[in-house]
Design a protein around this motif. Structure first.
Motif, PDB file in Angstrom:
ATOM      1  N   ILE A 178     -13.573   5.182   9.165  1.00  0.00           N
ATOM      2  CA  ILE A 178     -13.443   5.796   7.850  1.00  0.00           C
ATOM      3  C   ILE A 178     -12.851   4.778   6.887  1.00  0.00           C
ATOM      4  O   ILE A 178     -11.745   4.279   7.090  1.00  0.00           O
ATOM      5  N   HIS A 179     -13.575   4.477   5.799  1.00  0.00           N
ATOM      6  CA  HIS A 179     -13.209   3.392   4.888  1.00  0.00           C
ATOM      7  C   HIS A 179     -11.785   3.533   4.358  1.00  0.00           C
ATOM      8  O   HIS A 179     -10.975   2.600   4.467  1.00  0.00           O
ATOM      9  N   LEU A 180     -11.474   4.683   3.746  1.00  0.00           N
ATOM     10  CA  LEU A 180     -10.157   4.856   3.158  1.00  0.00           C
ATOM     11  C   LEU A 180      -9.069   4.765   4.208  1.00  0.00           C
ATOM     12  O   LEU A 180      -8.000   4.178   3.979  1.00  0.00           O
ATOM     13  N   ASN A 181      -9.330   5.304   5.392  1.00  0.00           N
ATOM     14  CA  ASN A 181      -8.330   5.278   6.447  1.00  0.00           C
ATOM     15  C   ASN A 181      -8.113   3.861   6.985  1.00  0.00           C
ATOM     16  O   ASN A 181      -7.013   3.496   7.377  1.00  0.00           O
ATOM     17  N   GLN A 182      -9.177   3.059   7.004  1.00  0.00           N
ATOM     18  CA  GLN A 182      -9.018   1.652   7.379  1.00  0.00           C
ATOM     19  C   GLN A 182      -8.039   0.978   6.419  1.00  0.00           C
ATOM     20  O   GLN A 182      -7.166   0.216   6.833  1.00  0.00           O
ATOM     21  N   GLN A 183      -8.209   1.259   5.145  1.00  0.00           N
ATOM     22  CA  GLN A 183      -7.345   0.663   4.127  1.00  0.00           C
ATOM     23  C   GLN A 183      -5.890   1.063   4.337  1.00  0.00           C
ATOM     24  O   GLN A 183      -4.976   0.234   4.236  1.00  0.00           O
ATOM     25  N   ILE A 184      -5.665   2.338   4.638  1.00  0.00           N
ATOM     26  CA  ILE A 184      -4.298   2.824   4.857  1.00  0.00           C
ATOM     27  C   ILE A 184      -3.668   2.149   6.067  1.00  0.00           C
ATOM     28  O   ILE A 184      -2.497   1.748   6.037  1.00  0.00           O
ATOM     29  N   VAL A 185      -4.439   2.015   7.149  1.00  0.00           N
ATOM     30  CA  VAL A 185      -3.919   1.358   8.357  1.00  0.00           C
ATOM     31  C   VAL A 185      -3.583  -0.102   8.060  1.00  0.00           C
ATOM     32  O   VAL A 185      -2.522  -0.603   8.453  1.00  0.00           O
ATOM     33  N   ILE A 186      -4.470  -0.793   7.355  1.00  0.00           N
ATOM     34  CA  ILE A 186      -4.238  -2.200   7.017  1.00  0.00           C
ATOM     35  C   ILE A 186      -2.983  -2.340   6.165  1.00  0.00           C
ATOM     36  O   ILE A 186      -2.148  -3.224   6.400  1.00  0.00           O
ATOM     37  N   ARG A 187      -2.831  -1.472   5.186  1.00  0.00           N
ATOM     38  CA  ARG A 187      -1.639  -1.538   4.331  1.00  0.00           C
ATOM     39  C   ARG A 187      -0.366  -1.251   5.114  1.00  0.00           C
ATOM     40  O   ARG A 187       0.688  -1.813   4.827  1.00  0.00           O
ATOM     41  N   THR A 188      -0.472  -0.375   6.103  1.00  0.00           N
ATOM     42  CA  THR A 188       0.696  -0.091   6.935  1.00  0.00           C
ATOM     43  C   THR A 188       1.102  -1.324   7.726  1.00  0.00           C
ATOM     44  O   THR A 188       2.293  -1.658   7.819  1.00  0.00           O
ATOM     45  N   PHE A 189       0.122  -2.042   8.287  1.00  0.00           N
ATOM     46  CA  PHE A 189       0.431  -3.274   9.009  1.00  0.00           C
ATOM     47  C   PHE A 189       0.988  -4.340   8.059  1.00  0.00           C
ATOM     48  O   PHE A 189       1.882  -5.101   8.432  1.00  0.00           O
ATOM     49  N   LEU A 190       0.482  -4.387   6.841  1.00  0.00           N
ATOM     50  CA  LEU A 190       1.017  -5.335   5.852  1.00  0.00           C
ATOM     51  C   LEU A 190       2.471  -5.009   5.533  1.00  0.00           C
ATOM     52  O   LEU A 190       3.296  -5.918   5.371  1.00  0.00           O
ATOM     53  N   ARG A 218      -2.635  10.838  11.071  1.00  0.00           N
ATOM     54  CA  ARG A 218      -3.706  10.794  10.091  1.00  0.00           C
ATOM     55  C   ARG A 218      -3.158  10.161   8.809  1.00  0.00           C
ATOM     56  O   ARG A 218      -2.131   9.505   8.838  1.00  0.00           O
ATOM     57  N   ARG A 219      -3.890  10.323   7.706  1.00  0.00           N
ATOM     58  CA  ARG A 219      -3.473   9.662   6.470  1.00  0.00           C
ATOM     59  C   ARG A 219      -2.046  10.019   6.092  1.00  0.00           C
ATOM     60  O   ARG A 219      -1.279   9.169   5.670  1.00  0.00           O
ATOM     61  N   TYR A 220      -1.708  11.292   6.243  1.00  0.00           N
ATOM     62  CA  TYR A 220      -0.375  11.743   5.817  1.00  0.00           C
ATOM     63  C   TYR A 220       0.725  11.063   6.626  1.00  0.00           C
ATOM     64  O   TYR A 220       1.713  10.565   6.059  1.00  0.00           O
ATOM     65  N   GLU A 221       0.565  11.037   7.944  1.00  0.00           N
ATOM     66  CA  GLU A 221       1.607  10.439   8.791  1.00  0.00           C
ATOM     67  C   GLU A 221       1.748   8.937   8.532  1.00  0.00           C
ATOM     68  O   GLU A 221       2.860   8.405   8.517  1.00  0.00           O
ATOM     69  N   LEU A 222       0.617   8.266   8.323  1.00  0.00           N
ATOM     70  CA  LEU A 222       0.675   6.829   8.009  1.00  0.00           C
ATOM     71  C   LEU A 222       1.357   6.589   6.671  1.00  0.00           C
ATOM     72  O   LEU A 222       2.090   5.622   6.502  1.00  0.00           O
ATOM     73  N   TRP A 223       1.115   7.488   5.736  1.00  0.00           N
ATOM     74  CA  TRP A 223       1.780   7.390   4.426  1.00  0.00           C
ATOM     75  C   TRP A 223       3.295   7.574   4.584  1.00  0.00           C
ATOM     76  O   TRP A 223       4.080   6.814   4.009  1.00  0.00           O
ATOM     77  N   VAL A 224       3.698   8.569   5.362  1.00  0.00           N
ATOM     78  CA  VAL A 224       5.126   8.806   5.610  1.00  0.00           C
ATOM     79  C   VAL A 224       5.755   7.571   6.253  1.00  0.00           C
ATOM     80  O   VAL A 224       6.787   7.074   5.796  1.00  0.00           O
ATOM     81  N   PHE A 225       5.121   7.070   7.302  1.00  0.00           N
ATOM     82  CA  PHE A 225       5.651   5.897   8.003  1.00  0.00           C
ATOM     83  C   PHE A 225       5.732   4.684   7.085  1.00  0.00           C
ATOM     84  O   PHE A 225       6.742   3.989   7.048  1.00  0.00           O
ATOM     85  N   GLY A 226       4.676   4.439   6.319  1.00  0.00           N
ATOM     86  CA  GLY A 226       4.650   3.281   5.437  1.00  0.00           C
ATOM     87  C   GLY A 226       5.730   3.301   4.386  1.00  0.00           C
ATOM     88  O   GLY A 226       6.218   2.257   3.952  1.00  0.00           O
ATOM     89  N   ASN A 227       6.145   4.506   3.980  1.00  0.00           N
ATOM     90  CA  ASN A 227       7.162   4.629   2.941  1.00  0.00           C
ATOM     91  C   ASN A 227       8.590   4.566   3.469  1.00  0.00           C
ATOM     92  O   ASN A 227       9.516   4.305   2.700  1.00  0.00           O
ATOM     93  N   CYS A 228       8.772   4.816   4.757  1.00  0.00           N
ATOM     94  CA  CYS A 228      10.144   4.871   5.268  1.00  0.00           C
ATOM     95  C   CYS A 228      10.457   3.784   6.290  1.00  0.00           C
ATOM     96  O   CYS A 228      11.603   3.652   6.720  1.00  0.00           O
ATOM     97  N   LEU A 229       9.472   2.962   6.665  1.00  0.00           N
ATOM     98  CA  LEU A 229       9.687   2.021   7.765  1.00  0.00           C
ATOM     99  C   LEU A 229      10.796   1.009   7.488  1.00  0.00           C
ATOM    100  O   LEU A 229      11.429   0.504   8.412  1.00  0.00           O
ATOM    101  N   ARG A 230      11.037   0.676   6.215  1.00  0.00           N
ATOM    102  CA  ARG A 230      12.098  -0.300   5.917  1.00  0.00           C
ATOM    103  C   ARG A 230      13.488   0.231   6.231  1.00  0.00           C
ATOM    104  O   ARG A 230      14.442  -0.530   6.282  1.00  0.00           O
ATOM    105  N   HIS A 231      13.593   1.551   6.413  1.00  0.00           N
ATOM    106  CA  HIS A 231      14.893   2.139   6.747  1.00  0.00           C
ATOM    107  C   HIS A 231      15.114   2.239   8.250  1.00  0.00           C
ATOM    108  O   HIS A 231      16.198   2.606   8.696  1.00  0.00           O
ATOM    109  N   PHE A 232      14.091   1.929   9.039  1.00  0.00           N
ATOM    110  CA  PHE A 232      14.234   1.985  10.489  1.00  0.00           C
ATOM    111  C   PHE A 232      14.972   0.751  10.988  1.00  0.00           C
ATOM    112  O   PHE A 232      14.791  -0.348  10.448  1.00  0.00           O
TER     113      PHE A 232
END
Length: 285
Positions: A189-201, A153-167
């Motif tokens: 869900i609008h906000l969640n779409q944005q989070i997913v898109i930012r994660t892919f970016l 969900r939003r929280y897990e995507l946020w965690v992943f987005g913040n640490c992926l450069r260390h993987f």
């Protein structure tokens, strides 16, 4: 009971401001008298009935949450926003302050795993700003958490987005694929779409930094397939910027100027801080 009373007052507020009748709000699925008593805090209703009332009132769940929070942003959102701004500004003192806050909460409440995860995520941001030492132990903690959750969900995507450069590359490929399967329900869900898109970016940006054009191209194509709505202006321009960066690594003529153009577009449309970071990145190419 206090929470039910607050929710009842919100339902009454929705009814008044939208000029609805009790019958319209219940849709005949439960008694109007029960809803009237709930508004006054005299009885309770099930979660299912609350959702029915919101649906019949054309009030979205996040709108209801804003009403419940008195139109204030949640503490969790404020924390993430504060961290994002501090990271963008490379404000080490502020990031340390945020890190110490979560470190203290984690020490005081060791049974709350989310305090430790928040502390670790902030630490990864601090390490990136300071270009500091490897934090494999901390990265492993975050990876283990992500692996334990079957539906991100939003929280897990946020965690992943913040640490992926260390993987490392293998972990990044694995978790990059996990997003495709673990976040499918976010499309509605609008906000969640944005989070997913930012994660892919973030994934595209990380692969470009590692000059892995194959993986970068993979996620560029994926974002092309799902599309980025004009409602996500910042993300749309950043996507164009990353595509231009990809062209630079392919040594295509004019690609650097294209990157500058997209960075300037962000600056012109109210994203000066983000644009500054991009211009600094361009100077290093």
């Amino acid at each position: 009971m206090e929470k039910n009373l607050k929710i009842g007052k919100i339902i009454a507020f929705i009814k008044e401001t939208k000029h609805l009748k009790l019958k319209e709000m219940t849709g005949g699925s439960f008694s109007e008298s029960q809803l009237a008593k709930f508004e006054k805090g005299e009885t309770e209703i099930t979660v299912g009935k609350l959702f029915t009332v919101l649906e019949n009132s054309n009030v979205y769940l996040d709108e209801f949450q804003n009403l419940y929070n008195d139109y204030e942003q949640s503490n969790e959102y404020k924390f993430r926003h504060k961290l994002a701004v501090a990271y963008a500004q490379k404000n080490i003192e502020k990031i340390i302050e945020i890190h110490n806050f979560w470190k203290e909460k984690s020490q005081q409440n060791p049974e709350n795993k989310y305090y430790k995860i928040n502390e670790t995520v902030v630490k990864t941001n601090l390490v990136m700003v300071q270009n500091a030492e490897d934090i494999k132990k901390d990265t492993d903690l975050l990876m283990n958490y992500l692996e334990s959750v079957s539906e991100w969900r939003r929280y897990e995507l946020w965690v992943f987005g913040n640490c992926l450069r260390h993987f490392d590359d293998n972990a990044l490929k694995y978790y990059g694929m996990q997003i495709l399967g673990k976040s499918n329900y976010y499309h509605s869900i609008h906000l969640n779409q944005q989070i997913v898109i930012r994660t892919f970016l973030n994934l595209i940006d990380t692969w470009l930094r590692r000059e892995n054009l194959i993986q970068a191209f993979k996620y560029i194509n994926h974002l092309k397939e799902i599309g980025i709505s004009i409602n996500f202006f910042y993300e749309k321009i950043l996507f164009e910027y990353h595509k231009a960066h990809y062209k630079v690594l392919q040594k295509q003529n004019g690609a650097i100027e294209e990157m500058k153009k997209h960075a300037q577009t962000l600056a012109d449309y109210g994203f000066p801080l983000e644009a500054k970071v991009l211009f600094e990145e361009i100077e290093k190419l």
